[in-house]
Design a protein around this motif. Structure first.
Motif, PDB file in Angstrom:
ATOM      1  N   ILE A  37       0.841  -1.210   0.000  1.00 53.57           N
ATOM      2  CA  ILE A  37       0.000   0.000   0.000  1.00 53.57           C
ATOM      3  C   ILE A  37       0.875   1.260   0.000  1.00 53.57           C
ATOM      4  O   ILE A  37       0.605   2.228  -0.720  1.00 53.57           O
ATOM      5  CB  ILE A  37      -0.957  -0.016   1.221  1.00 53.57           C
ATOM      6  CG1 ILE A  37      -1.975  -1.153   1.048  1.00 53.57           C
ATOM      7  CG2 ILE A  37      -1.694   1.312   1.385  1.00 53.57           C
ATOM      8  CD1 ILE A  37      -2.747  -1.494   2.297  1.00 53.57           C
ATOM      9  N   ILE A  91      -2.386   9.660   2.275  1.00 50.20           N
ATOM     10  CA  ILE A  91      -3.237   8.727   3.052  1.00 50.20           C
ATOM     11  C   ILE A  91      -2.734   7.297   2.847  1.00 50.20           C
ATOM     12  O   ILE A  91      -2.583   6.532   3.808  1.00 50.20           O
ATOM     13  CB  ILE A  91      -4.731   8.847   2.650  1.00 50.20           C
ATOM     14  CG1 ILE A  91      -5.296  10.191   3.105  1.00 50.20           C
ATOM     15  CG2 ILE A  91      -5.553   7.716   3.269  1.00 50.20           C
ATOM     16  CD1 ILE A  91      -6.721  10.468   2.645  1.00 50.20           C
ATOM     17  N   LEU A  92      -2.448   6.942   1.582  1.00 46.72           N
ATOM     18  CA  LEU A  92      -1.953   5.577   1.309  1.00 46.72           C
ATOM     19  C   LEU A  92      -0.627   5.327   2.024  1.00 46.72           C
ATOM     20  O   LEU A  92      -0.417   4.266   2.622  1.00 46.72           O
ATOM     21  CB  LEU A  92      -1.791   5.365  -0.198  1.00 46.72           C
ATOM     22  CG  LEU A  92      -3.074   5.145  -1.002  1.00 46.72           C
ATOM     23  CD1 LEU A  92      -2.790   5.177  -2.503  1.00 46.72           C
ATOM     24  CD2 LEU A  92      -3.731   3.820  -0.637  1.00 46.72           C
ATOM     25  N   ILE A 129      -1.314   4.886   5.783  1.00 46.42           N
ATOM     26  CA  ILE A 129      -1.907   3.573   6.107  1.00 46.42           C
ATOM     27  C   ILE A 129      -0.841   2.480   5.982  1.00 46.42           C
ATOM     28  O   ILE A 129      -0.633   1.680   6.900  1.00 46.42           O
ATOM     29  CB  ILE A 129      -3.111   3.256   5.184  1.00 46.42           C
ATOM     30  CG1 ILE A 129      -4.260   4.230   5.454  1.00 46.42           C
ATOM     31  CG2 ILE A 129      -3.590   1.816   5.398  1.00 46.42           C
ATOM     32  CD1 ILE A 129      -5.411   4.124   4.459  1.00 46.42           C
TER      33      ILE A 129
END
Lengths: 76, 502
Positions: free
Chosen positions: A23, A52-53, A56
């Motif tokens: 990710i 955001i990726l 995470i």
């Protein structure tokens, strides 16, 4: 913690580590794609999505690595 | 066709998926690892996987298209058509399957009714999944052909190679974990699309005003409940009886590829939580899928084919990078549907057909090998039958409709099996056979019974009802099971408050 439980937790942590890396790599690619955008809104969308990726993926990797370290020391 | 960075992202995604899937090979040492992930997976991963396998790429495009044509009433499929059923599955059905150490739903039916019911249910699912495989391979190939310009046969072989390799080696762990990646990317891309689409149409109120002035055919676009005489396939009666009471429950409780995921949970708490978490995530799906379709009415009015709405919105609204990521997520959605079918069919064949009928009592490694070989054979069948889909454009709809027909009777016998001690093996068997036969009859003569074009919601309701009545009547006329035979198979209020540890 029993050996079986430690092994199961280790397996989960190794899986999370792999997922996190995957990710995060895509987050980096999306962030890199910012240079191909034309408008400010497009620029910001790629940046927010990429960050955001990365968060995470990075978060998953960080948590997985600390769990693996903890479990390995417990196993020894 | 895609270009530059987006092309690179799709290629990187496909290769990454393959490597990620192959990485899970090291966790497969037994048939339980292969079919149930060693019963070690966490609720959040299973929950995400349930949502992704429910809303594959074809549904993503199809639901957006229906939102473009009929408005927000299609959102019922993800709200009342999913959430109550998932909660019912979490608290009532999943604990029985999980505690019983079951691999398949037909296995429960076999224990509750008899071997014939198990075999009929299993063969029906295997046939459906095997037929569906070819269609999904073709759809994946067409997508790759359009996006990347690859010839169809190379696209089919590439899809089969990638999905086949990681499913063959990694089993259900690879299937679920690749779904997690797809879920995260789909959600981030989807929210970016909704945000940018709203910006493009000038906000929600502006969009509602514009659609309201576009003509009488858009009058009901914002009515979640449609009248009974609507021209859309979603009248409130069909939604309530066919979808909420039957199809949703049948899908979430009686579908092998959904339930099998919950059975991979590390304990019963995680098995229940996976469904509850999945139901919470499901509530966001209409926002991601429906809204772009609605906004496309303003941005791209007059599209001949509503299914073009979502791809058009992605191409015109999303910036470079996210376009590639969203299309990669679409492709991954198709791969996710294919890998789910492969693994579930291999499980059904190995556990319900091979183990009881072909080779009983073999060692575990043997069944692991059978599962892997079945995966490989199915892959070849899928590749070989995929060109048939191009000759019959309506085959996807036909196959999905076929599923809606047998789900009603299967749900009827599952429901009575759990909640009514008096139901017997003959009750279950006759309900299954007559219920499926009745659904086929209604489908063949649908013009005589229904006024709407595609009455699948009504057919599932009536076939469920008939299956239910037949089961009750025949059960009352035949010999009931003993308490010993029903142990752990019928409802007890304790199931709601107790969690059994592994």
């Amino acid at each position: 913690m029993e050996t079986n439980e430690i092994n199961a937790a280790l397996k989960a942590a190794q899986i999370n580590n792999a997922l996190g890396f995957f990710i995060m790599a895509f987050g980096v690619i999306v962030l890199f794609a910012m240079i191909f955008t034309e408008t400010f809104v497009e620029h910001m969308t790629d940046m927010v999505a990429g960050l955001i990726l990365i968060s995470i993926g990075g978060g998953m990797m960080w948590k997985a690595k600390s769990t693996i370290k903890k479990l390995k020391s417990k196993k020894e | 066709m895609l270009a530059g960075i987006d092309y690179f992202i799709v290629i990187a995604y496909i290769i990454g998926m393959l490597l990620l899937g192959l990485y899970f090979k090291k966790f497969v040492n037994s048939s339980e690892d292969y079919f149930l992930g060693g019963k070690s997976l966490p609720f959040w991963a299973i929950g995400m996987s349930i949502v992704v396998s429910d809303i594959g790429a074809l549904d993503f495009v199809g639901v957006s298209g229906q939102a473009y044509r009929y408005g927000i009433s299609v959102g019922n499929f993800d709200w009342v058509g999913s959430v109550p059923a998932m909660l019912l599955a979490a608290f009532i059905f999943i604990p029985y399957f999980w505690r019983g150490g079951m691999y398949t739903i037909p296995e429960y039916l076999g224990r509750r009714y008899n071997q014939k019911v198990r075999t009929i249910a299993s063969v029906t699912w295997i046939l459906f999944f095997a037929l569906d495989l070819g269609v999904l391979f073709w759809a994946s190939a067409v997508l790759l052909n359009v996006l990347m310009g690859w010839p169809i046969w190379i696209s089919i072989v590439a899809t089969a190679g990638v999905v086949g390799l990681y499913t063959y080696f990694g089993g259900i762990t690879a299937v679920i974990m690749t779904d997690v990646v797809q879920f995260i990317i789909m959600f981030i891309g989807g929210f970016a699309l909704v945000f940018l689409s709203l910006y493009e149409v000038g906000g929600w109120d502006n969009m509602v005003d514009k659609i309201a002035t576009m003509g009488p055919e858009y009058r009901n676009h914002f009515d979640i409940i449609q009248p009974q005489d609507t021209k859309s396939p979603f009248p409130w009666t069909g939604i309530l009886f066919g979808l909420t009471f039957v199809m949703a429950n049948a899908y979430m409780i009686g579908n092998q590829s959904i339930v099998q995921r919950c059975l991979t949970a590390k304990n019963e708490w995680h098995a229940k939580a996976s469904m509850i978490f999945g139901s919470a995530l499901k509530m966001f799906i209409p926002i991601l899928v429906l809204f772009p379709g609605l906004m496309a009415v303003v941005v791209h009015p007059g599209l001949e084919d509503g299914d073009q709405a979502l791809p058009m919105m992605i191409k015109s609204i999303l910036p470079p990078g996210l376009v590639g990521l969203m299309f990669a997520a679409f492709f991954a959605g198709l791969m996710s549907s294919v890998d789910s079918l492969l693994n579930s069919t291999a499980t059904l064949f190995t556990k319900d057909i091979y183990e009881p009928f072909i080779k009983k009592g073999a060692d575990d490694k043997h069944y692991l090998k059978v599962g892997q070989i079945t995966t490989l054979v199915l892959l070849l069948i899928g590749v070989a039958t995929s060109p048939i889909s191009s000759d019959f454009p309506g085959i996807y709809v036909a196959i999905q409709t076929f599923m809606s027909y047998f789900q009603g009777p299967i749900f009827a016998i599952l429901l009575l099996g759990i909640f009514w001690k008096r139901t017997t093996e003959w009750g279950g068997l006759s309900a299954l056979v007559i219920g499926i036969g009745f659904a086929i009859y209604l489908n063949v003569f649908k013009e005589q019974f229904f006024t709407i074009e595609d009455p699948f919601l009504y057919i599932s309701w009536w076939s469920f009802l008939l299956g239910f009545i037949i089961n009750v009547v025949v059960s009352l006329l035949t010999k009931k099971h003993t308490e010993e035979q029903l142990k752990g198979l019928v409802f007890s209020s304790k199931i709601l408050v107790e969690n059994k540890k592994l």
